[in-house]
Write an enzyme that holds these catalytic residues in place. Structure first.
Site, PDB file in Angstrom:
ATOM      1  N   TYR A 193       0.844  -1.205   0.000  1.00  0.00           N
ATOM      2  CA  TYR A 193       0.000   0.000   0.000  1.00  0.00           C
ATOM      3  C   TYR A 193       0.877   1.252   0.000  1.00  0.00           C
ATOM      4  O   TYR A 193       0.704   2.142  -0.832  1.00  0.00           O
ATOM      5  CB  TYR A 193      -0.897  -0.023   1.227  1.00  0.00           C
ATOM      6  N   GLY A 226      -1.251  -1.020  22.979  1.00  0.00           N
ATOM      7  CA  GLY A 226      -2.192   0.064  22.693  1.00  0.00           C
ATOM      8  C   GLY A 226      -1.574   1.435  22.843  1.00  0.00           C
ATOM      9  O   GLY A 226      -2.277   2.440  22.949  1.00  0.00           O
ATOM     10  N   ASN A 275      -6.275   8.793   9.044  1.00  0.00           N
ATOM     11  CA  ASN A 275      -7.373   7.907   9.466  1.00  0.00           C
ATOM     12  C   ASN A 275      -8.722   8.621   9.482  1.00  0.00           C
ATOM     13  O   ASN A 275      -8.864   9.667  10.121  1.00  0.00           O
ATOM     14  CB  ASN A 275      -7.105   7.366  10.880  1.00  0.00           C
TER      15      ASN A 275
HETATM   16  N1  UDP Z   1      -5.880  -1.853  16.088  1.00  0.00           N
HETATM   17  C1  UDP Z   1      -6.195  -2.415  17.305  1.00  0.00           C
HETATM   18  N2  UDP Z   1      -7.240  -3.294  17.366  1.00  0.00           N
HETATM   19  C2  UDP Z   1      -7.979  -3.638  16.277  1.00  0.00           C
HETATM   20  C3  UDP Z   1      -7.646  -3.065  15.028  1.00  0.00           C
HETATM   21  C4  UDP Z   1      -6.592  -2.182  14.973  1.00  0.00           C
HETATM   22  O1  UDP Z   1      -5.553  -2.132  18.342  1.00  0.00           O
HETATM   23  O2  UDP Z   1      -8.914  -4.447  16.429  1.00  0.00           O
HETATM   24  C5  UDP Z   1      -4.770  -0.872  16.044  1.00  0.00           C
HETATM   25  C6  UDP Z   1      -3.757  -1.103  14.937  1.00  0.00           C
HETATM   26  O3  UDP Z   1      -2.735  -1.975  15.385  1.00  0.00           O
HETATM   27  C7  UDP Z   1      -3.262   0.300  14.682  1.00  0.00           C
HETATM   28  C8  UDP Z   1      -4.464   1.181  14.978  1.00  0.00           C
HETATM   29  O4  UDP Z   1      -5.356   0.368  15.734  1.00  0.00           O
HETATM   30  O5  UDP Z   1      -2.233   0.625  15.585  1.00  0.00           O
HETATM   31  C9  UDP Z   1      -5.189   1.668  13.735  1.00  0.00           C
HETATM   32  O6  UDP Z   1      -5.382   0.562  12.901  1.00  0.00           O
HETATM   33  P1  UDP Z   1      -6.234   0.616  11.575  1.00  0.00           P
HETATM   34  O7  UDP Z   1      -6.229  -0.765  11.002  1.00  0.00           O
HETATM   35  O8  UDP Z   1      -7.534   1.249  11.844  1.00  0.00           O
HETATM   36  O9  UDP Z   1      -5.465   1.581  10.579  1.00  0.00           O
HETATM   37  P2  UDP Z   1      -3.952   2.073  10.388  1.00  0.00           P
HETATM   38  O10 UDP Z   1      -3.923   3.412  10.991  1.00  0.00           O
HETATM   39  O11 UDP Z   1      -3.014   1.134  11.097  1.00  0.00           O
HETATM   40  O12 UDP Z   1      -3.762   2.051   8.918  1.00  0.00           O
END
Ligand code: UDP
Length: 315
Positions: free
Chosen positions: A148, A210, A177
């Site tokens: 990506y 987290g 985001n």
């Molecule tokens: N994440 C999480 N739990 C979930 C899904 C995602 O803790 O069930 C975390 C993920 O590891 C990342 C953040 O949330 O650090 C945002 O993830 P997302 O897939 O929404 O998009 P990204 O910003 O990583 O492209």
């Protein structure tokens, strides 16, 4: 005056469909292209009856043939959630490269303005915080997110090359985001995941400890920013996103509180190359289009939960 005609690639996706709504509302004629790899007809069904909207099922990694004049080409086609692009890495690389080439070729042929939907992922796991547009990023080309990140970086390079060589009027927006109605409940992103878990009384899955941060923009704010930029001759990247930054753990706690349920938090392994921090520097957008997000996280989350409650059914 004839209606201004806009081609939206990926127009049946989350962002694309909201953009089609906005454009039709603003009096544009919209030609929407999508191959439904991650988009869905449900997102645009309400537009199908409009004289100002036409849908063509098409994979834009193949030649795009439009028989009428076009004023804008907005290239939004691509899987965009980590789960989706890791499932479809080759299609993701193709739509960012071949798809962007075809969309730029269409814009050149039609003498149209071109907009690329780029991403905060071009900054990778950023070493500069918050991220301004002149930061070049920290991307692992061969990691799981490489498909990506690199396809969007290539897409930006190709867009600039078309601008420099062919003098196309271009826009590059780096989208951070974003959340809201019409996300797929199973797209794997953090907000749909948490909402699904809340609605089903399951524990919220926080990846790693987290501690990684994100900044979440509500869809209506983003679409407003995109629309304003589309109309401004700014031939360089502009960040769009909400600078309000939270750790993922904070987000989980906010969502638990919002819902008032008994769901708990469970910790799961952190995915490879998960960016540790992310926050847009939006000074450029503020200066150029006088834009900043208006919707507070709580308000946006409540609207999104409500939409999922009404629309996702059982999973
Ligand atoms: N994440 C999480 N739990 C979930 C899904 C995602 O803790 O069930 C975390 C993920 O590891 C990342 C953040 O949330 O650090 C945002 O993830 P997302 O897939 O929404 O998009 P990204 O910003 O990583 O492209």
């Amino acid at each position: 005056m004839n209606k201004r005609v806009t081609v939206v690639t990926g127009g049946a996706g989350f962002l694309g469909s909201h953009l089609c709504d906005k454009l039709v509302k603003e009096g544009f004629k919209v030609i929407c292209l999508d191959n439904f790899i991650t988009g869905n007809l449900k997102n645009i069904r309400h537009l199908l009856g409009s004289n100002n909207f036409r849908f063509i099922e098409h994979n834009v990694s193949k030649y795009i043939d439009i028989g009428e004049p076009v004023d804008y080409v907005l290239h939004f086609a691509s899987p965009a959630s980590p789960v989706d692009y890791m499932k479809f890495p080759i299609q993701t690389l193709k739509v960012g490269s071949l798809g962007t080439h075809n969309a730029l070729g269409l814009a050149l042929k039609k003498k149209a303005i071109f907009m690329l939907a780029s991403t905060s992922e071009v900054y990778g796991d950023p070493l500069v915080h918050p991220q301004p547009e002149d930061y070049w990023g920290n991307v692992n080309p061969i990691g799981l997110r490489g498909c990506y990140d690199e396809s969007k970086r290539f897409a930006e390079a190709l867009t600039m090359a078309y601008h420099r060589v062919h003098k196309i009027d271009i826009r590059i927006i780096r989208i951070f985001n974003t959340y809201g109605p019409r996300m797929r409940i199973d797209d794997g992103r953090v907000i749909p995941n948490f909402i699904y878990q809340l609605l089903n009384n399951q524990p919220l899955t926080v990846y790693g400890k987290g501690k990684q941060t994100r900044s979440f923009c509500y869809i209506s704010d983003l679409i407003e920013g995109i629309y304003k930029l589309m109309l401004k001759p700014v031939n360089e990247p502009v960040n769009l996103g909400n600078p309000n930054e939270f750790t993922v753990l904070e987000l989980a706690k906010i969502m638990l509180k919002l819902n008032g349920t008994k769901s708990k938090i469970v910790f799961k392994p952190l995915p490879e190359d998960d960016p540790r921090q992310r926050q847009p520097d939006i000074r450029k957008a503020k200066k150029i289009i006088n834009w900043k997000p208006k919707v507070e996280l709580k308000e946006g989350l409540l609207k999104t939960v409500e939409w999922f409650r009404d629309n996702s059914g059982s999973h």
